[in-house]
Design an enzyme around this catalytic site. Structure first.
Site, mmCIF file in Angstrom:
data_model
loop_
_atom_site.group_PDB
_atom_site.id
_atom_site.type_symbol
_atom_site.label_atom_id
_atom_site.label_comp_id
_atom_site.label_asym_id
_atom_site.label_seq_id
_atom_site.Cartn_x
_atom_site.Cartn_y
_atom_site.Cartn_z
ATOM 1 C CG ASN A 134 -15.399 -34.948 -6.631
ATOM 2 O OD1 ASN A 134 -16.509 -34.511 -6.366
ATOM 3 N ND2 ASN A 134 -15.050 -35.357 -7.847
ATOM 4 C CD GLU A 135 -9.942 -30.189 -2.912
ATOM 5 O OE1 GLU A 135 -9.293 -31.170 -2.503
ATOM 6 O OE2 GLU A 135 -9.409 -29.232 -3.499
ATOM 7 N N PRO A 136 -11.524 -33.688 0.074
ATOM 8 C CG PRO A 136 -9.588 -33.964 1.360
ATOM 9 C CD PRO A 136 -10.122 -33.235 0.157
#
Length: 647
Positions: free
Chosen positions: A172-174
């Site tokens: 879950n990236e920025p």
């Protein structure tokens, strides 16, 4: 196991609720990652046993990467030695690269099998890992089904997490939302850069992955996030003490009712209670903490040490220090003198001089100096200026290259060297045949394939030749260059074997042979590939053995730890700082340039894409600038060292 740091002290003050007031997630700090992993494995094992007594399943959310491997090792040990059964366990892995074949060395299916599932009695039907082989049009249905399986299992009881430099949990990236579910995502460049070493180059890292969402993770009944090493300290600080924001997905965990961060001291080093404890509680002051606080205050106010006032100390939570010591002037002068005493242009000690306030002894002179270099270029990258100074001042300098560094050589370098060799020996039929075999292997080689032993040997020879060239340039006799080729490293892949008795024995024998008066070793523990950490542990083990045997020469030996390739020591920790003039800085860079296979583009740059000479120059000049800002003399550059007390 040593006692866990929960009620002892960090930076000499008790850990109580007051000291945690800046922390929005309960964070436990352990002496090291082994102790922390043991704690996590015990909690998981206890849940499994409890559910067995109840006749129920235990549902685990599992992570991959280097962070949880020791946890899995302990769980396997509990199974094999204590009879812990996993027949009632259901697992759901966080993520998988996409696309990815399950038998690839990069696959998380293979990772989990090698580290856990192949060694325990878990039922195959109870293991769930995102499928990296799906057609793109089938991914959404798979993700929906994955969520349904978690729901049907009763939800995740314990979710194990690591954390990325971007603050990602899972993949879950920025920008990931709090309600996101299992889905296909595009990977952030920083995440891919961090994975580049495992894939033998950024260009080979997949750009997508299937991951559980933040919402899926937040639905777990219990969450344990683990982090080790200085490289994670900044993101841990943001996640634990910062504001909740999508740009750092781990901050969402502040809203979970049963989440713990389990970290080692290095990963906790930017937390307020560790880094600046005087801001949260009255401290039990000692010399080291006084120095750290004074240097922090000097930098905070952009004042030289000798200009700090009583009011400055009082305003920043150090009023009790003023009351205890007497005045700012007294503290300032004490710390100034301590810092001044760390600076020396004589890293081997200055002969015929008063050494009472110097970091190194004047006798014996000349000294036998042994520099341990984890890779064939760490010596000149991290302490090249000091190495040159030791040689110039007449000391007998030995360099021990602990590993071959062969995996960091590009394939075309092998071709280039073999081209040269075959041109020189056109009539050598054996060499011609060998070259043809190498070409055929490399032409059919896929990204991540392990090199043949022959090619690994050639790559090691390339690194060895470069190291010898650097030694010659620095004035180190070639006979004093020792190539240890420690066995733990020789796997042909980024993943190394645990160090063994063989590694320790090789190191022990060298120490006994040279009987150095001073040892320099890499304390650069943020090396993302772990080689530096293992190499240092091997040295420590060899020294421990020598201490137990009562080796007389050790009584006259200092051990200095250097950094530089991945980070630098804090000024407050430095016990020896060696100035480097403009000419010696150029000489240091020239020595680094001798490592041509690492020039322009290193195979494994880690999280810093600059060339190593650029990193070294910047860190050395930055250290000098900090000393200057504190009120010390102005130098071109400086290399810093911390002394390791082994006796």
């Amino acid at each position: 196991m040593a006692e866990v740091l929960t009620k002892s002290s960090v930076n000499n003050f008790p850990i109580d609720e007051e000291s945690r007031k800046f922390e929005k997630i309960k964070t436990n700090i352990y002496d090291n990652s082994d102790e922390a992993s043991f704690y996590v494995a015990n909690e998981i094992a206890e849940l499994i046993r409890q559910r067995q007594r109840q006749g129920k399943h235990a549902v685990l959310g599992l992570a991959t990467g280097s962070t949880p491997t020791k946890v899995y090792e302990f769980l396997v040990k509990f199974h094999q030695e204590e009879g812990l059964s996993f027949k009632n366990v259901i697992t759901f892995n966080l993520d998988e690269y996409y696309p990815m074949e399950p038998d690839s060395i990069h696959s998380y299916v293979r990772f989990m099998n090698e580290h856990l599932f192949d060694h325990i009695d878990i039922k195959k039907e109870n293991v769930h890992i995102p499928d990296g082989t799906l057609e793109k049009e089938d991914v959404r249905d798979f993700c929906d089904a994955y969520e349904k399986k978690i729901e049907d299992a009763g939800g995740i009881d314990i979710q194990v997490l690591g954390i990325g430099r971007t603050g990602h949990i899972g993949f879950n990236e920025p920008g990931s939302s709090l309600t996101s579910k299992t889905r296909l995502v595009r990977l952030d460049r920083v995440t891919r850069l961090d994975a580049a070493s495992d894939f033998f180059g950024l260009e080979n890292v997949p750009v997508k992955a299937i991951t559980m969402g933040v919402g899926t993770i937040m639905a777990a009944k219990r969450i344990i996030l683990m982090a080790w090493g200085e490289g994670k300290s900044e993101v841990i600080h943001q996640a634990v003490e910062g504001k909740i924001r999508e740009s750092v997905p781990a901050t969402f965990l502040q809203n979970h009712g049963n989440c713990n961060f389990i970290v080692d001291h290095a990963a906790a080093s930017d937390l307020v209670r560790v880094n600046t404890p005087w801001l949260v509680s009255e401290c039990d002051w000692n010399e080291k903490l006084i120095k750290k606080a004074t240097l922090w205050l000097s930098e905070k106010l952009d004042k030289a040490i000798l200009k700090l006032t009583n009011e400055d100390y009082n305003e920043y939570g150090m009023g009790n220090l003023i009351a205890e010591i007497g005045s700012a002037e007294h503290i300032n002068l004490m710390v100034f003198n301590q810092l001044q005493a760390t600076i020396t242009g004589w890293p081997g000690g200055k002969p015929n001089a008063d050494d009472s306030s110097r970091p190194e002894r004047k006798d014996p002179y000349p000294k036998r100096s042994l520099i341990f270099s984890p890779h064939p270029d760490d010596d000149v990258i991290s302490m090249g200026g000091t190495l040159l100074r030791l040689v110039d001042q007449g000391h007998q300098v030995h360099v021990a290259y602990q590993t071959s560094g062969n995996i960091a050589v590009f394939d075309d370098e092998v071709i280039r060297f073999l081209d040269f060799a075959t041109d020189v020996q056109e009539d050598n039929v054996v060499l011609q045949k060998q070259f043809q075999e190498v070409r055929e292997f490399l032409n059919s080689k896929k990204p991540g394939d392990v090199d043949s032993p022959e090619i690994q040997h050639f790559k090691g020879l390339i690194r060895k030749g470069e190291a010898l060239a650097a030694c010659r340039y620095c004035g180190v006799d070639e006979s004093n260059a020792h190539f240890l080729n420690l066995p733990f490293y020789e796997t042909g892949t980024v993943k190394k074997k645990p160090h063994s008795e063989a590694d320790i024995e090789i190191t022990y024998n060298l120490l006994q042979e040279i009987k150095p008066n001073q040892i320099f070793a890499a304390g650069d523990l943020s090396d993302p590939h772990g080689t530096h950490r293992v190499c240092l542990q091997v040295i420590y083990s060899a020294l421990d053995r020598l201490v137990q045997e009562g080796a007389e020469w050790l009584k006259d030996c200092y051990v200095w730890l250097y950094r530089g390739a991945w980070q630098e020591w804090d000024i407050a920790d430095m016990e020896m700082a060696v100035p480097i003039g403009p000419m010696d800085m150029e000489r240091k860079k020239n020595a680094i340039f001798k490592h041509q296979s690492q020039k322009d583009s290193a195979m494994f740059p880690g999280n810093d894409e600059r060339e190593f000479w650029q990193r070294a120059e910047q860190r050395n000049t930055e250290t000098a600038r900090k000393y200057n800002d504190l009120g010390m003399a102005e130098y071109e550059a400086m290399e810093g060292f911390v002394r390791y007390h082994f006796m």
